[in-house]
Design a protein around this motif. Structure first.
Motif, PDB file in Angstrom:
ATOM      1  N   ILE A   1     -11.632  16.921  26.230  1.00 30.12           N
ATOM      2  CA  ILE A   1     -11.970  17.328  24.858  1.00 30.12           C
ATOM      3  C   ILE A   1     -13.055  18.408  24.875  1.00 30.12           C
ATOM      4  CG2 ILE A   1     -13.041  16.575  22.694  1.00 30.12           C
ATOM      5  CD1 ILE A   1     -11.567  13.856  23.139  1.00 30.12           C
ATOM      6  N   VAL A   2     -14.102  18.212  25.676  1.00 28.32           N
ATOM      7  CA  VAL A   2     -15.186  19.194  25.731  1.00 28.32           C
ATOM      8  C   VAL A   2     -14.671  20.520  26.279  1.00 28.32           C
ATOM      9  CG1 VAL A   2     -17.420  19.735  26.791  1.00 28.32           C
ATOM     10  CG2 VAL A   2     -16.999  17.459  25.836  1.00 28.32           C
ATOM     11  N   SER A   3     -13.766  20.457  27.229  1.00 26.33           N
ATOM     12  CA  SER A   3     -13.164  21.673  27.782  1.00 26.33           C
ATOM     13  C   SER A   3     -12.359  22.416  26.715  1.00 26.33           C
ATOM     14  CB  SER A   3     -12.272  21.308  28.968  1.00 26.33           C
ATOM     15  OG  SER A   3     -11.695  22.449  29.516  1.00 26.33           O
ATOM     16  N   GLU A   4     -11.682  21.675  25.864  1.00 27.10           N
ATOM     17  CA  GLU A   4     -10.838  22.271  24.820  1.00 27.10           C
ATOM     18  C   GLU A   4     -11.622  22.715  23.586  1.00 27.10           C
ATOM     19  OE1 GLU A   4      -8.176  19.034  23.919  1.00 27.10           O
ATOM     20  OE2 GLU A   4      -7.424  18.970  25.977  1.00 27.10           O
ATOM     21  N   LYS A   5     -12.600  21.869  23.148  1.00 30.22           N
ATOM     22  CA  LYS A   5     -13.222  22.094  21.840  1.00 30.22           C
ATOM     23  C   LYS A   5     -14.748  22.074  21.838  1.00 30.22           C
ATOM     24  CE  LYS A   5      -9.320  19.806  19.625  1.00 30.22           C
ATOM     25  NZ  LYS A   5      -8.876  18.761  18.731  1.00 30.22           N
ATOM     26  N   GLY A   6     -15.360  21.836  22.983  1.00 31.97           N
ATOM     27  CA  GLY A   6     -16.815  21.708  23.009  1.00 31.97           C
ATOM     28  C   GLY A   6     -17.259  20.345  22.506  1.00 31.97           C
ATOM     29  N   PHE A   7     -18.562  20.146  22.438  1.00 34.64           N
ATOM     30  CA  PHE A   7     -19.094  18.851  22.013  1.00 34.64           C
ATOM     31  C   PHE A   7     -18.727  18.520  20.573  1.00 34.64           C
ATOM     32  CE2 PHE A   7     -22.469  19.800  25.315  1.00 34.64           C
ATOM     33  CZ  PHE A   7     -21.885  18.979  26.263  1.00 34.64           C
ATOM     34  N   ALA A   8     -18.578  19.541  19.752  1.00 38.61           N
ATOM     35  CA  ALA A   8     -18.212  19.303  18.349  1.00 38.61           C
ATOM     36  C   ALA A   8     -16.840  18.642  18.232  1.00 38.61           C
ATOM     37  CB  ALA A   8     -18.236  20.612  17.570  1.00 38.61           C
ATOM     38  N   GLY A   9     -16.009  18.816  19.237  1.00 37.89           N
ATOM     39  CA  GLY A   9     -14.669  18.228  19.211  1.00 37.89           C
ATOM     40  C   GLY A   9     -14.623  16.744  19.507  1.00 37.89           C
ATOM     41  N   ILE A  10     -15.747  16.199  19.949  1.00 42.45           N
ATOM     42  CA  ILE A  10     -15.761  14.767  20.277  1.00 42.45           C
ATOM     43  C   ILE A  10     -15.968  13.947  19.014  1.00 42.45           C
ATOM     44  CG2 ILE A  10     -16.926  12.912  21.536  1.00 42.45           C
ATOM     45  CD1 ILE A  10     -17.813  14.974  23.582  1.00 42.45           C
ATOM     46  N   LYS A  11     -14.978  13.180  18.694  1.00 39.37           N
ATOM     47  CA  LYS A  11     -15.039  12.179  17.618  1.00 39.37           C
ATOM     48  C   LYS A  11     -14.669  10.863  18.281  1.00 39.37           C
ATOM     49  CE  LYS A  11     -15.357  15.432  14.388  1.00 39.37           C
ATOM     50  NZ  LYS A  11     -16.233  16.381  14.981  1.00 39.37           N
TER      51      LYS A  11
ATOM     52  N   TYR B   1     -18.552   0.484  25.845  1.00 42.24           N
ATOM     53  CA  TYR B   1     -18.951   1.337  26.966  1.00 42.24           C
ATOM     54  C   TYR B   1     -20.099   2.282  26.612  1.00 42.24           C
ATOM     55  CZ  TYR B   1     -14.803  -0.411  29.255  1.00 42.24           C
ATOM     56  OH  TYR B   1     -13.870  -1.246  29.829  1.00 42.24           O
ATOM     57  N   TYR B   2     -20.066   2.826  25.408  1.00 42.56           N
ATOM     58  CA  TYR B   2     -21.077   3.798  24.985  1.00 42.56           C
ATOM     59  C   TYR B   2     -21.492   3.507  23.548  1.00 42.56           C
ATOM     60  CZ  TYR B   2     -19.340   6.091  29.151  1.00 42.56           C
ATOM     61  OH  TYR B   2     -18.963   6.353  30.443  1.00 42.56           O
ATOM     62  N   LYS B   3     -22.809   3.526  23.285  1.00 49.22           N
ATOM     63  CA  LYS B   3     -23.339   3.173  21.968  1.00 49.22           C
ATOM     64  C   LYS B   3     -22.891   4.144  20.876  1.00 49.22           C
ATOM     65  CE  LYS B   3     -27.516   3.182  23.566  1.00 49.22           C
ATOM     66  NZ  LYS B   3     -28.939   3.134  23.825  1.00 49.22           N
ATOM     67  N   ASN B   4     -22.823   5.431  21.235  1.00 51.73           N
ATOM     68  CA  ASN B   4     -22.478   6.464  20.269  1.00 51.73           C
ATOM     69  C   ASN B   4     -22.127   7.746  21.036  1.00 51.73           C
ATOM     70  OD1 ASN B   4     -24.999   7.685  20.979  1.00 51.73           O
ATOM     71  ND2 ASN B   4     -26.025   6.377  19.473  1.00 51.73           N
ATOM     72  N   LYS B   5     -21.856   8.805  20.316  1.00 51.65           N
ATOM     73  CA  LYS B   5     -21.474  10.073  20.926  1.00 51.65           C
ATOM     74  C   LYS B   5     -22.576  10.609  21.843  1.00 51.65           C
ATOM     75  CE  LYS B   5     -20.390  14.830  19.587  1.00 51.65           C
ATOM     76  NZ  LYS B   5     -20.021  15.715  18.470  1.00 51.65           N
ATOM     77  N   ASP B   6     -23.824  10.533  21.400  1.00 49.48           N
ATOM     78  CA  ASP B   6     -24.935  11.014  22.233  1.00 49.48           C
ATOM     79  C   ASP B   6     -25.010  10.239  23.539  1.00 49.48           C
ATOM     80  OD1 ASP B   6     -25.523  12.770  20.205  1.00 49.48           O
ATOM     81  OD2 ASP B   6     -27.516  11.963  19.780  1.00 49.48           O
ATOM     82  N   ASP B   7     -24.884   8.931  23.464  1.00 51.25           N
ATOM     83  CA  ASP B   7     -24.918   8.096  24.664  1.00 51.25           C
ATOM     84  C   ASP B   7     -23.765   8.453  25.598  1.00 51.25           C
ATOM     85  OD1 ASP B   7     -25.762   5.922  26.368  1.00 51.25           O
ATOM     86  OD2 ASP B   7     -24.165   4.697  25.503  1.00 51.25           O
ATOM     87  N   LEU B   8     -22.604   8.699  25.039  1.00 47.56           N
ATOM     88  CA  LEU B   8     -21.423   9.094  25.821  1.00 47.56           C
ATOM     89  C   LEU B   8     -21.709  10.387  26.596  1.00 47.56           C
ATOM     90  CD1 LEU B   8     -18.221   8.870  26.314  1.00 47.56           C
ATOM     91  CD2 LEU B   8     -18.062  10.411  24.339  1.00 47.56           C
ATOM     92  N   ILE B   9     -22.167  11.407  25.903  1.00 49.83           N
ATOM     93  CA  ILE B   9     -22.405  12.716  26.519  1.00 49.83           C
ATOM     94  C   ILE B   9     -23.525  12.642  27.552  1.00 49.83           C
ATOM     95  CG2 ILE B   9     -23.209  15.078  26.067  1.00 49.83           C
ATOM     96  CD1 ILE B   9     -21.685  14.817  23.326  1.00 49.83           C
ATOM     97  N   VAL B  10     -24.638  12.025  27.195  1.00 47.07           N
ATOM     98  CA  VAL B  10     -25.791  11.945  28.096  1.00 47.07           C
ATOM     99  C   VAL B  10     -25.457  11.101  29.326  1.00 47.07           C
ATOM    100  CG1 VAL B  10     -28.171  11.102  28.309  1.00 47.07           C
ATOM    101  CG2 VAL B  10     -27.481  12.399  26.283  1.00 47.07           C
TER     102      VAL B  10
END
Length: 190
Positions: free
Chosen positions: A19-29, A47-56
């Motif tokens: 997703i990040v390769s296709e759309k950047g971080f904004a593309g992650i929902k 697995y991950y609390k939220n989007k920030d936790d996922l990315i970090v």
């Protein structure tokens, strides 16, 4: 508490990189990511609390693994120039063969997420580069200039080498990588 399945976690990471390769971080929902993987959103939140936790978390994991692997072939008896070349070749190969991971890391470094990565991971990454540069300076082999300038110079040549290989202007072979590393060495040697 639900048990985490490593295969599921790896699928989450792989699809996030896509997703990040296709759309950047904004593309992650989170809902779209869960649907893409074939899991429920509630499972994703195990697995991950939220989007920030996922990315970090993914960034921290990638940087720690890449840092460790980048110096695995370096031994104390290896001459400095060969140490530099070994690390440089690792990054060339990684950039070409793991383009989604490299893209992810590049985007993280240019974002506020980078500041959220655990300091121990960043300090380890920075220490390895600093120690290598300081050794070269101490031995009188590379210019005694700011490490950020050295890193930027090497990074720019690395980036352009990868582009030349991807665009088939040069090849990922000994002859061409030796030629490109000679430009790196000439730029930093004292």
């Amino acid at each position: 508490m639900r048990v985490k399945d490593e295969h599921k976690r790896q699928a989450i990471v792989a699809h996030t990189l896509d997703i990040v390769s296709e759309k950047g971080f904004a593309g992650i929902k989170m809902s779209t990511l869960a649907k893409r993987i074939g899991i429920s959103v509630s499972t994703l939140y195990v697995y991950y609390k939220n989007k920030d936790d996922l990315i970090v978390s993914i960034a921290g994991e990638l940087i720690a693994r890449i840092t460790k692997n980048s110096v695995q072939d370096i031994t104390e008896d290896l001459p400095f120039k060969l140490r530099m070349k070994t690390v440089w070749l690792y990054w060339i190969n990684f950039s070409i063969n793991h383009s989604k991971e490299m893209n992810f890391i590049t985007q993280v470094k240019k974002s506020p997420y980078y500041e959220k990565i655990p300091t121990t991971i960043i300090e380890t990454k920075n220490r390895i580069g600093t120690e290598l540069f300081e050794l070269g300076k101490k031995e009188g082999l590379i210019r005694d200039i700011d490490n950020e300038v050295l890193e930027a110079t090497i990074g720019a040549l690395l980036y352009e080498t990868v582009n030349l290989i991807i665009n088939r202007k040069i090849q990922l072979n000994k002859k061409d990588t030796d030629m490109m590393f000679s430009f790196v060495w000439n730029a930093i040697k004292s």
